[in-house]
Scaffold this active site. Structure first.
Site, PDB file in Angstrom:
ATOM      1  N   SER A  98      10.685  -5.028   9.103  1.00  0.00           N
ATOM      2  CA  SER A  98      11.727  -6.016   8.800  1.00  0.00           C
ATOM      3  C   SER A  98      12.417  -5.546   7.518  1.00  0.00           C
ATOM      4  O   SER A  98      11.973  -5.834   6.419  1.00  0.00           O
ATOM      5  CB  SER A  98      11.115  -7.407   8.610  1.00  0.00           C
ATOM      6  OG  SER A  98      10.169  -7.406   7.570  1.00  0.00           O
ATOM      7  N   HIS A 214       6.189  -8.616  12.832  1.00  0.00           N
ATOM      8  CA  HIS A 214       4.932  -7.875  12.744  1.00  0.00           C
ATOM      9  C   HIS A 214       3.956  -8.218  13.862  1.00  0.00           C
ATOM     10  O   HIS A 214       2.863  -7.668  13.917  1.00  0.00           O
ATOM     11  CB  HIS A 214       4.251  -8.140  11.394  1.00  0.00           C
ATOM     12  CG  HIS A 214       4.979  -7.549  10.241  1.00  0.00           C
ATOM     13  ND1 HIS A 214       4.604  -7.779   8.933  1.00  0.00           N
ATOM     14  CD2 HIS A 214       6.061  -6.739  10.179  1.00  0.00           C
ATOM     15  CE1 HIS A 214       5.428  -7.131   8.119  1.00  0.00           C
ATOM     16  NE2 HIS A 214       6.318  -6.505   8.854  1.00  0.00           N
ATOM     17  N   GLU A 223       4.345 -13.674   7.474  1.00  0.00           N
ATOM     18  CA  GLU A 223       3.052 -13.416   6.853  1.00  0.00           C
ATOM     19  C   GLU A 223       2.469 -14.673   6.229  1.00  0.00           C
ATOM     20  O   GLU A 223       3.163 -15.410   5.527  1.00  0.00           O
ATOM     21  CB  GLU A 223       3.173 -12.341   5.755  1.00  0.00           C
ATOM     22  CG  GLU A 223       3.646 -10.991   6.243  1.00  0.00           C
ATOM     23  CD  GLU A 223       3.810  -9.989   5.106  1.00  0.00           C
ATOM     24  OE1 GLU A 223       3.429 -10.326   3.963  1.00  0.00           O
ATOM     25  OE2 GLU A 223       4.314  -8.889   5.351  1.00  0.00           O
ATOM     26  N   GLU A 266      -0.290  -4.927   9.917  1.00  0.00           N
ATOM     27  CA  GLU A 266      -0.873  -4.927   8.573  1.00  0.00           C
ATOM     28  C   GLU A 266      -2.322  -5.423   8.550  1.00  0.00           C
ATOM     29  O   GLU A 266      -2.862  -5.733   7.493  1.00  0.00           O
ATOM     30  CB  GLU A 266       0.009  -5.756   7.637  1.00  0.00           C
ATOM     31  CG  GLU A 266       1.409  -5.174   7.517  1.00  0.00           C
ATOM     32  CD  GLU A 266       2.327  -5.988   6.633  1.00  0.00           C
ATOM     33  OE1 GLU A 266       1.870  -6.992   6.058  1.00  0.00           O
ATOM     34  OE2 GLU A 266       3.509  -5.621   6.510  1.00  0.00           O
ATOM     35  N   ASP A 301       5.197 -15.010   3.436  1.00  0.00           N
ATOM     36  CA  ASP A 301       6.425 -14.216   3.538  1.00  0.00           C
ATOM     37  C   ASP A 301       7.118 -14.692   4.797  1.00  0.00           C
ATOM     38  O   ASP A 301       6.700 -14.389   5.918  1.00  0.00           O
ATOM     39  CB  ASP A 301       6.116 -12.720   3.618  1.00  0.00           C
ATOM     40  CG  ASP A 301       7.371 -11.878   3.861  1.00  0.00           C
ATOM     41  OD1 ASP A 301       8.487 -12.432   3.802  1.00  0.00           O
ATOM     42  OD2 ASP A 301       7.238 -10.667   4.110  1.00  0.00           O
ATOM     43  N   GLU A 350       7.937 -16.128  -0.065  1.00  0.00           N
ATOM     44  CA  GLU A 350       8.820 -14.956  -0.120  1.00  0.00           C
ATOM     45  C   GLU A 350       9.902 -15.054   0.945  1.00  0.00           C
ATOM     46  O   GLU A 350       9.640 -15.476   2.073  1.00  0.00           O
ATOM     47  CB  GLU A 350       7.970 -13.703   0.088  1.00  0.00           C
ATOM     48  CG  GLU A 350       8.738 -12.389   0.148  1.00  0.00           C
ATOM     49  CD  GLU A 350       7.823 -11.234   0.517  1.00  0.00           C
ATOM     50  OE1 GLU A 350       8.315 -10.256   1.113  1.00  0.00           O
ATOM     51  OE2 GLU A 350       6.608 -11.304   0.219  1.00  0.00           O
ATOM     52  N   ASP A 377      12.724 -10.576  -1.538  1.00  0.00           N
ATOM     53  CA  ASP A 377      12.470  -9.249  -0.956  1.00  0.00           C
ATOM     54  C   ASP A 377      13.761  -8.736  -0.344  1.00  0.00           C
ATOM     55  O   ASP A 377      14.488  -7.957  -0.960  1.00  0.00           O
ATOM     56  CB  ASP A 377      11.347  -9.342   0.077  1.00  0.00           C
ATOM     57  CG  ASP A 377      11.098  -8.007   0.799  1.00  0.00           C
ATOM     58  OD1 ASP A 377      11.553  -6.961   0.303  1.00  0.00           O
ATOM     59  OD2 ASP A 377      10.453  -8.009   1.858  1.00  0.00           O
ATOM     60  N   LYS A 402       9.238  -2.957  -3.890  1.00  0.00           N
ATOM     61  CA  LYS A 402       8.955  -1.943  -2.873  1.00  0.00           C
ATOM     62  C   LYS A 402       9.685  -0.660  -3.270  1.00  0.00           C
ATOM     63  O   LYS A 402      10.919  -0.629  -3.292  1.00  0.00           O
ATOM     64  CB  LYS A 402       9.442  -2.398  -1.495  1.00  0.00           C
ATOM     65  CG  LYS A 402       8.677  -3.561  -0.901  1.00  0.00           C
ATOM     66  CD  LYS A 402       9.290  -3.982   0.433  1.00  0.00           C
ATOM     67  CE  LYS A 402       8.462  -5.050   1.135  1.00  0.00           C
ATOM     68  NZ  LYS A 402       9.120  -5.558   2.368  1.00  0.00           N
ATOM     69  N   SER A 429       4.454  -4.166  -3.510  1.00  0.00           N
ATOM     70  CA  SER A 429       4.201  -4.313  -2.079  1.00  0.00           C
ATOM     71  C   SER A 429       4.164  -2.991  -1.319  1.00  0.00           C
ATOM     72  O   SER A 429       4.864  -2.036  -1.646  1.00  0.00           O
ATOM     73  CB  SER A 429       5.280  -5.210  -1.449  1.00  0.00           C
ATOM     74  OG  SER A 429       5.134  -5.305  -0.051  1.00  0.00           O
ATOM     75  N   HIS A 430       3.349  -2.993  -0.285  1.00  0.00           N
ATOM     76  CA  HIS A 430       3.329  -1.923   0.719  1.00  0.00           C
ATOM     77  C   HIS A 430       4.483  -2.135   1.701  1.00  0.00           C
ATOM     78  O   HIS A 430       5.321  -3.013   1.507  1.00  0.00           O
ATOM     79  CB  HIS A 430       1.995  -1.960   1.471  1.00  0.00           C
ATOM     80  CG  HIS A 430       1.806  -3.230   2.277  1.00  0.00           C
ATOM     81  ND1 HIS A 430       0.849  -3.384   3.245  1.00  0.00           N
ATOM     82  CD2 HIS A 430       2.468  -4.420   2.266  1.00  0.00           C
ATOM     83  CE1 HIS A 430       0.922  -4.582   3.791  1.00  0.00           C
ATOM     84  NE2 HIS A 430       1.903  -5.232   3.196  1.00  0.00           N
ATOM     85  N   SER A 432       5.067  -2.226   6.266  1.00  0.00           N
ATOM     86  CA  SER A 432       4.282  -2.373   7.497  1.00  0.00           C
ATOM     87  C   SER A 432       3.919  -1.022   8.093  1.00  0.00           C
ATOM     88  O   SER A 432       2.870  -0.855   8.715  1.00  0.00           O
ATOM     89  CB  SER A 432       5.034  -3.230   8.515  1.00  0.00           C
ATOM     90  OG  SER A 432       6.316  -2.694   8.760  1.00  0.00           O
ATOM     91  N   LYS A 453       0.545  -6.931  -2.725  1.00  0.00           N
ATOM     92  CA  LYS A 453       0.236  -7.245  -1.331  1.00  0.00           C
ATOM     93  C   LYS A 453       0.240  -5.929  -0.569  1.00  0.00           C
ATOM     94  O   LYS A 453       1.193  -5.154  -0.624  1.00  0.00           O
ATOM     95  CB  LYS A 453       1.192  -8.271  -0.733  1.00  0.00           C
ATOM     96  CG  LYS A 453       2.596  -7.818  -0.393  1.00  0.00           C
ATOM     97  CD  LYS A 453       3.272  -8.877   0.477  1.00  0.00           C
ATOM     98  CE  LYS A 453       4.624  -8.421   0.976  1.00  0.00           C
ATOM     99  NZ  LYS A 453       5.227  -9.363   1.939  1.00  0.00           N
TER     100      LYS A 453
END
Length: 492
Positions: A98, A214, A223, A266, A301, A350, A377, A402, A429-430, A432, A453
């Site tokens: 996303s 996701h 999330e 994730e 999220d 988020e 984000d 990110k 953040s990571h 996906s 996260k």
């Protein structure tokens, strides 16, 4: 004893020599790569730290080699091996599902005959043919200078010429090489670059229920996360989070069957539920079963841009025949979120609205900003320009950081500093689509953001980051604190 100690030192010295002499000697993590290039006396318990003190070095970049590898979703991504006189330093870039429309450009080949068009050979060639020659001889400790050089070579507003994935891979590898040259752990190098003096271990926000883009269920919001605000250390926070995760699996299995325990991109569960408050009820039940009521809070999220249609928010967007009653205005969605924070221990939300719905963001911040972290984000995309706009409009009070949204370490640090200067929370953040690269674990400690996260405690590309953080905490010992309840402003 003397003979034994001498043997150990000789073995370590031989390993260091191999690292300097062989470009192929490229361990996956920066800390181990760096550790192989220098020695220190073992601590009293006889165990060498994961980030050993180094001898350092003074040489510039000798070569940069790039290749196409796979991320955790089986899609190609970019990997770089950067060599200096100290050794070879490897970095890999992640990829999102996303993605915000304002993110820096991830360069793909669009050749449908390879990987359904998702190949990254163009980005790899840009590294080897354009970036590598320009950076040869540059000092890897000059992170900002090297990042600026790559931005200049690209020349576009969103890194679409070289590709943000190409630029970021090199930027990450440069950071690892810079840390080794200075003879410090990677997290300390990041702290030096950002001017951070206090070492803070972050709250791990674990994404344990997946929806949105996701997961294949009908859940609109993307999330549902748990964060151990009541822990006293990162290690304890991981234990608490893992125990809730396993209790959640039991709750889901009992209510929805074994098939509902399959995990998403994730590592979170994706039960066949549609009601968002049903997901929150599952978390509350799992937290209670694990014995952590009051000690673990909930974050969300929403990724609302994914279901923003014609000026409204379609909470049934995965259904071809959407229920009209689930299509809400921004004001109606604000009331839904208010209910979440009143009925459940939700402390962070988020992307509650579309990335261009500034007006509703501002209303929401005015209504809930004093009691809830409102994280941008897709709204901010780690971009200093959009952060300025958000500050002016009073649109949010948190930044999701990110590195691949903006494309360089230097710009990521700048974005973080801008947010922290406003008293905002910052969550590293990571993505996906992840890799085994653990740089963000060092980054979150180095920047002192107090929040990360990186998925559920499941799937190796996720747990790699958590494991690296536990190593860092062990190494720092009493030189670090855990963010805990102060996760929004841990440096104060």
């Amino acid at each position: 004893m003397m003979r034994s100690a001498t043997g150990v030192l000789l073995l370590l010295a031989a390993t260091a020599h191999a690292a300097r002499m062989s470009p192929a000697f490229a361990p996956a993590t920066a800390s181990f790569t760096a550790a192989a290039t220098g020695l220190r006396l073992a601590p009293k318990n006889g165990v060498l730290g994961s980030n050993m003190a180094l001898r350092g070095g003074s040489g510039g970049i000798q070569s940069i080699v790039s290749r196409e590898v796979l991320d955790s979703r089986g899609n190609p991504t970019v990997e770089v091996d950067l060599t200096t006189d100290i050794g070879t330093f490897r970095a890999q870039v992640p990829s999102g599902a996303s993605t915000g429309i304002y993110e820096a450009c991830e360069l793909r080949d669009n050749d449908k005959a390879r990987y359904l068009g998702k190949g990254v050979i163009k980005a790899v060639k840009n590294i080897e043919e354009k970036i590598a020659p320009a950076l040869k001889g540059m000092n890897p400790t000059d992170q900002e200078g090297i990042d600026k050089k790559m931005i200049e070579i690209d020349g576009s507003a969103n890194k679409s010429v070289l590709g943000a994935n190409a630029i970021l891979a090199v930027s990450l590898a440069v950071a690892k090489a810079g840390a080794a040259q200075k003879g410090v752990p990677l997290y300390k190098h990041f702290a030096d670059l950002a001017g951070v003096k206090k070492m803070v271990m972050p709250i791990p926000w674990m994404n344990v229920i997946n929806g949105g883009s996701h997961a294949g269920n009908r859940l609109a919001m993307q999330e549902f996360m748990i964060g151990a605000t009541g822990a006293t250390s990162f290690k304890q926070a991981m234990q608490m989070g893992c125990e809730v995760y396993h209790c959640l699996k039991g709750v889901i299995k009992k209510k929805y069957g074994q098939d509902a325990c399959n995990v998403g991109d994730e590592g979170g569960f994706a039960p066949s539920i549609q009601s968002n408050d049903e997901g929150l009820k599952l978390l509350v039940e799992a937290i209670e079963k694990a014995g952590y009521t009051g000690k673990i809070k909930i974050g969300m999220d929403v990724a609302a841009s994914e279901f923003y249609e014609d000026g409204k928010y379609n909470l049934d967007f995965k259904n071809p025949t959407s229920d009209p009653s689930m299509v809400l205005t921004g004001e109606e969605l604000i009331e839904v979120y208010k209910g979440f924070t009143e009925d459940f221990p939700v402390v962070s939300i988020e992307d509650p609205f579309d990335q261009d719905d500034w007006e509703t963001y501002t209303k929401f911040q005015a209504a809930l900003g004093s009691s809830c972290q409102i994280v941008g984000d897709d709204l901010l995309v780690t971009n200093p320009t959009r952060i300025v706009t958000a500050i002016e409009k009073k649109a949010c009070n948190g930044l999701l950081l990110k590195v691949n949204q903006i494309g360089t370490i230097s710009e990521s640090i700048k974005a973080c500093q801008m947010a922290q200067a406003q008293g905002w929370g910052v969550m590293v953040s990571h993505r996906s689509g992840e890799t085994e690269d653990t740089t963000i674990a060092d980054l979150v400690v180095g920047l002192g953001t107090g929040q990360i996260k990186t998925g559920a405690p499941c799937r190796a590309e996720r747990t790699a980051k958590y494991n690296q953080l536990m190593r860092i905490e062990e190494e720092l010992g009493d030189q670090c604190t855990y963010a805990g309840e102060n996760f929004k402003n841990p440096l104060k």
